[in-house]
Design an enzyme around this catalytic site. Structure first.
Site, PDB file in Angstrom:
ATOM      1  CG  HIS A  38      -2.826   0.643   1.355  1.00  0.00           C
ATOM      2  ND1 HIS A  38      -3.277   0.207   1.170  1.00  0.00           N
ATOM      3  CD2 HIS A  38      -2.222   2.770   1.295  1.00  0.00           C
ATOM      4  CE1 HIS A  38      -3.952   1.700   0.629  1.00  0.00           C
ATOM      5  NE2 HIS A  38      -3.301   2.762   1.382  1.00  0.00           N
ATOM      6  CG  HIS A  42      -0.692   6.863  -1.558  1.00  0.00           C
ATOM      7  ND1 HIS A  42      -2.100   7.183  -2.626  1.00  0.00           N
ATOM      8  CD2 HIS A  42      -0.894   6.594  -0.409  1.00  0.00           C
ATOM      9  CE1 HIS A  42      -3.343   6.332  -1.295  1.00  0.00           C
ATOM     10  NE2 HIS A  42      -2.287   6.030  -0.806  1.00  0.00           N
ATOM     11  N   GLY A  72      -1.699  12.710  -1.110  1.00  0.00           N
ATOM     12  CA  GLY A  72      -2.377  14.444  -0.158  1.00  0.00           C
ATOM     13  C   GLY A  72      -2.860  15.287  -1.547  1.00  0.00           C
ATOM     14  N   GLY A  73      -2.583  16.531  -1.482  1.00  0.00           N
ATOM     15  CA  GLY A  73      -3.895  16.893  -2.580  1.00  0.00           C
ATOM     16  C   GLY A  73      -4.614  17.910  -1.323  1.00  0.00           C
ATOM     17  CD  GLU A  74      -7.136  14.389   1.918  1.00  0.00           C
ATOM     18  OE1 GLU A  74      -7.451  13.878   3.707  1.00  0.00           O
ATOM     19  OE2 GLU A  74      -6.721  13.060   2.385  1.00  0.00           O
ATOM     20  CB  THR A 129      -7.999  11.868  -1.390  1.00  0.00           C
ATOM     21  OG1 THR A 129      -8.054  11.241  -0.203  1.00  0.00           O
ATOM     22  CG2 THR A 129      -9.888  13.049  -1.516  1.00  0.00           C
ATOM     23  CE1 TYR A 155      -8.043   6.421   0.096  1.00  0.00           C
ATOM     24  CE2 TYR A 155     -10.035   9.108   0.621  1.00  0.00           C
ATOM     25  CZ  TYR A 155      -8.911   7.665   0.916  1.00  0.00           C
ATOM     26  OH  TYR A 155      -8.497   8.173   1.563  1.00  0.00           O
ATOM     27  CE  LYS A 170      -7.420   3.121  -1.186  1.00  0.00           C
ATOM     28  NZ  LYS A 170      -6.351   4.135  -1.671  1.00  0.00           N
ATOM     29  NE  ARG A 218     -10.092  11.011   3.400  1.00  0.00           N
ATOM     30  CZ  ARG A 218      -9.544  10.887   4.634  1.00  0.00           C
ATOM     31  NH1 ARG A 218      -8.318  11.267   3.630  1.00  0.00           N
ATOM     32  NH2 ARG A 218      -9.136   9.703   5.052  1.00  0.00           N
ATOM     33  CG  HIS A 234      -9.918   4.304   2.757  1.00  0.00           C
ATOM     34  ND1 HIS A 234      -8.464   5.046   3.181  1.00  0.00           N
ATOM     35  CD2 HIS A 234     -10.018   5.532   3.389  1.00  0.00           C
ATOM     36  CE1 HIS A 234      -9.049   6.057   3.724  1.00  0.00           C
ATOM     37  NE2 HIS A 234      -9.738   6.323   3.792  1.00  0.00           N
ATOM     38  CG  HIS A 271      -6.139   2.754   6.096  1.00  0.00           C
ATOM     39  ND1 HIS A 271      -4.629   2.789   5.756  1.00  0.00           N
ATOM     40  CD2 HIS A 271      -6.061   3.619   4.879  1.00  0.00           C
ATOM     41  CE1 HIS A 271      -5.144   2.848   4.419  1.00  0.00           C
ATOM     42  NE2 HIS A 271      -5.457   3.752   4.081  1.00  0.00           N
ATOM     43  NE  ARG A 305      -9.198   5.879   8.865  1.00  0.00           N
ATOM     44  CZ  ARG A 305      -8.581   6.384   8.421  1.00  0.00           C
ATOM     45  NH1 ARG A 305      -8.310   5.196   7.738  1.00  0.00           N
ATOM     46  NH2 ARG A 305      -7.869   7.451   8.624  1.00  0.00           N
ATOM     47  CG  ASP A 312      -1.399   4.830   3.753  1.00  0.00           C
ATOM     48  OD1 ASP A 312      -1.774   4.957   2.248  1.00  0.00           O
ATOM     49  OD2 ASP A 312      -2.135   5.784   4.546  1.00  0.00           O
ATOM     50  CB  SER A 332      -1.811  13.037   2.581  1.00  0.00           C
ATOM     51  OG  SER A 332      -2.814  12.598   2.285  1.00  0.00           O
TER      52      SER A 332
END
Length: 382
Positions: free
Chosen positions: A59, A61, A66-68, A97, A128, A153, A160, A192, A221, A224, A276, A280
């Site tokens: 897992h 990226h 990111g980018g959120e 995301t 996502y 995925k 999100r 996810h 995850h 969490r 992960d 992000s």
């Protein structure tokens, strides 16, 4: 050709002190004593070191997460040496995301680049989002015809996430399952899992209502939050496979969760760990506003392994299974990957007395030796 002499072999099961010969990118021989007198054979002295399979991080990226927090928070693509310095010789790349400014075409291109640079790379289509972003316009076609793609995925129980219905989740899982059968691949759904209160309920409902095998849907995850972890334990007891994420602090670290799982009679073979990496992490206030974010490191996988052995009293061979053989079996690439046996790929790590990485061999090529990176990615020095 490489000959490693007098080294303690963890395959991941402990095999004692052996000699290991690698040729043609494969492990050719594992014996008590191997002698070759040929200048073309590189000899590595393994005295005082341990030999393990290369880590499999399922897992990561690889094109950056990111980018959120707007465009400036997009994480960069990962580089080859970031992976090898973490002991990772096989990686599975995926989107998160952002399936809007990032694409499956970019993901597959990065996977091919890392393969050309020397490691083994797989990928998952999708992100996502639903409808699922793909390269060919179809989950089935992506998995069936694109060599690197082995699954899809999707996100669930997250603010999100696309809030898919059970019917839509069934359709994604069925497409992945059939494509895997057609192509001889794992054909899995990497799910996810967010903080949402529904947790794994939709997954349990569709598995009860359909004939989709439990192995098809892989929640990740799951450590969490406490409630989700307990649901995941039950899922694994019933035959499903669950993935724990590194970098989660306090009582929910992968090692601590596995300790609890074993006490609760969860089958250890149904548990894996991933980093992960380059994804992000983010924190939001009660109103849903982003207040903090960062990027995870792929070195977390090796760090967690060391903690499990040095602080949580796992044996080396037991701790290794969660990042080598269990992962390879789940991805249906065992025994090519995830173990040290004759005929397996030449993916090996040499660890020193502190379990720090001394050398990395990927597909029979020395990438790191004496803790010095020998092979960098194409643009790492710019």
């Amino acid at each position: 050709m490489i000959l490693i002499k007098n080294i303690e072999v963890y395959a991941p099961q402990y095999k004692g002190k052996k000699d290991v010969f690698i040729s043609g990118g494969k492990i050719s021989l594992i014996e008590e004593n191997i002698n070759f007198k040929n200048e073309k054979v590189k000899i590595i002295d393994g005295r005082g070191k341990k030999l393990t399979p290369g880590f499999i991080d399922q897992h990561v990226h690889i094109t950056g997460g990111g980018g959120e927090g707007s465009f400036k928070t997009r994480a960069p693509e990962i580089t080859l040496s970031k992976l090898t310095k973490g002991g990772i010789t096989t990686v599975v790349g995926l989107l998160g995301t952002d399936g809007t400014t990032r694409s499956i075409e970019n993901l597959v291109s990065k996977a091919k680049a890392l393969k050309e640079e020397g490691i083994t790379v797989f990928a998952h289509t999708g992100s996502y989002e639903y409808p699922t972003v793909t390269m060919t316009g179809s989950i089935k076609r992506d998995i069936t015809f694109i060599d690197e793609i082995i699954g899809v995925k999707l996100a669930l129980s997250d603010h999100r996430a696309p809030n898919v219905s059970n019917i839509e989740l069934q359709r994604v899982a069925s497409d992945a399952r059939v494509a895997g059968m057609l192509s001889g691949k794992a054909g899995i759904v990497v799910l996810h899992m967010g903080d949402g209160k529904r947790g794994l309920q939709p997954v349990n409902e569709i598995l009860e209502e359909t004939e989709i095998p439990m192995k098809t849907i892989r929640p990740t995850h799951v450590n969490r939050r406490e409630e989700l972890l307990l649901e995941a334990f039950d899922y694994a007891k019933r035959g499903g496979k669950i993935d724990l994420t590194c970098g989660i602090k306090e009582d929910l670290t992968p090692g601590n969760c596995i300790k609890r799982a074993l006490k609760d009679h969860v089958p250890s073979e149904n548990i894996t760990i991933s980093s992960d990496g380059y994804g992000s992490w983010s924190k939001y206030d009660d109103a849903g506003n982003l207040i903090k974010m960062g990027v995870s490191s792929v070195s977390n996988l090796h760090d967690e392994f060391k903690v499990m052995v040095s602080k949580l009293n796992f044996s080396i061979e037991e701790a290794l299974t969660y990042i080598t053989s269990n992962v390879a079996k789940g991805l249906e690439i065992y025994p090519r990957k995830g173990c040290l046996s004759e005929g397996s790929d030449g993916d090996l790590l040499l660890l020193d007395e502190n379990l720090d990485i001394d050398a990395v061999i990927a597909n029979g090529k020395v990438m790191i030796e004496n803790k010095e990176v020998l092979v960098y990615g194409s643009y790492e020095h710019i």
